[in-house]
Design a protein around this motif. Structure first.
Motif, PDB file in Angstrom:
ATOM      1  N   ARG A  49       0.843  -1.207   0.000  1.00 40.75           N
ATOM      2  CA  ARG A  49       0.000   0.000   0.000  1.00 40.75           C
ATOM      3  C   ARG A  49       0.875   1.253   0.000  1.00 40.75           C
ATOM      4  N   LEU A  50       1.891   1.292   0.854  1.00 35.32           N
ATOM      5  CA  LEU A  50       2.792   2.450   0.905  1.00 35.32           C
ATOM      6  C   LEU A  50       3.532   2.634  -0.416  1.00 35.32           C
ATOM      7  N   ALA A  51       3.990   1.537  -1.009  1.00 34.67           N
ATOM      8  CA  ALA A  51       4.699   1.616  -2.287  1.00 34.67           C
ATOM      9  C   ALA A  51       3.781   2.127  -3.389  1.00 34.67           C
ATOM     10  N   ARG A  52       2.548   1.660  -3.418  1.00 34.68           N
ATOM     11  CA  ARG A  52       1.584   2.134  -4.432  1.00 34.68           C
ATOM     12  C   ARG A  52       1.288   3.619  -4.262  1.00 34.68           C
ATOM     13  N   GLN A  53       1.172   4.061  -3.020  1.00 41.71           N
ATOM     14  CA  GLN A  53       0.922   5.482  -2.774  1.00 41.71           C
ATOM     15  C   GLN A  53       2.102   6.341  -3.218  1.00 41.71           C
ATOM     16  N   ALA A  54       3.299   5.847  -3.022  1.00 42.97           N
ATOM     17  CA  ALA A  54       4.504   6.618  -3.357  1.00 42.97           C
ATOM     18  C   ALA A  54       4.838   6.572  -4.848  1.00 42.97           C
ATOM     19  N   ALA A  55       4.412   5.532  -5.552  1.00 40.77           N
ATOM     20  CA  ALA A  55       4.809   5.299  -6.940  1.00 40.77           C
ATOM     21  C   ALA A  55       4.584   6.487  -7.886  1.00 40.77           C
ATOM     22  N   PRO A  56       3.453   7.173  -7.866  1.00 46.85           N
ATOM     23  CA  PRO A  56       3.279   8.294  -8.804  1.00 46.85           C
ATOM     24  C   PRO A  56       4.214   9.472  -8.529  1.00 46.85           C
ATOM     25  N   HIS A  57       4.775   9.520  -7.327  1.00 45.14           N
ATOM     26  CA  HIS A  57       5.562  10.680  -6.900  1.00 45.14           C
ATOM     27  C   HIS A  57       7.069  10.482  -6.979  1.00 45.14           C
TER      28      HIS A  57
END
Length: 111
Positions: A84-92
């Motif tokens: 979940r944290l990786a998915r949230q960070a991916a666009p940024h």
């Protein structure tokens, strides 16, 4: 003499790649975040020698022996949380001043 049973080979996933860029995108590798298994059911979210914390901040240094228990508690997660944290960070993710979202939009605009 009792014959010992033959050992059974096991398989375990130990790493995931997380990116908003499609698999065929030439820029995918530089914008990818890695979720790596670190033992005892704990996973680290890493990118280029940095580790993502529960606070969403990247911190340089991912070697467990360099860090104390408090640091590890803030940077090791169960798999669902790590993904979940990786998915949230991916666009940024930023590379050379461009975010992964910028790269994604350029890829879509390519004929």
């Amino acid at each position: 003499m009792t014959q010992q049973p033959e050992p059974v080979a096991t398989c375990q996933a130990t790493e995931y790649e997380v990116s908003i860029l499609l698999e065929g995108d030439i820029n995918r590798s530089v914008f990818t975040i890695t979720v790596q298994y670190r033992g005892d059911g704990r996973w680290a979210v890493t990118r280029n020698g940095s580790c993502l914390g529960a606070d969403g901040e990247w911190e340089f240094g991912i070697k467990e022996y360099d860090r104390g228990d408090a640091w590890l508690a803030a940077h090791r997660f169960d798999l669902d949380t790590a993904l979940r944290l990786a998915r949230q960070a991916a666009p940024h993710v930023v590379v050379n001043g461009h975010t992964a979202m910028d790269a994604y939009r350029r890829f879509l605009a390519t004929p």
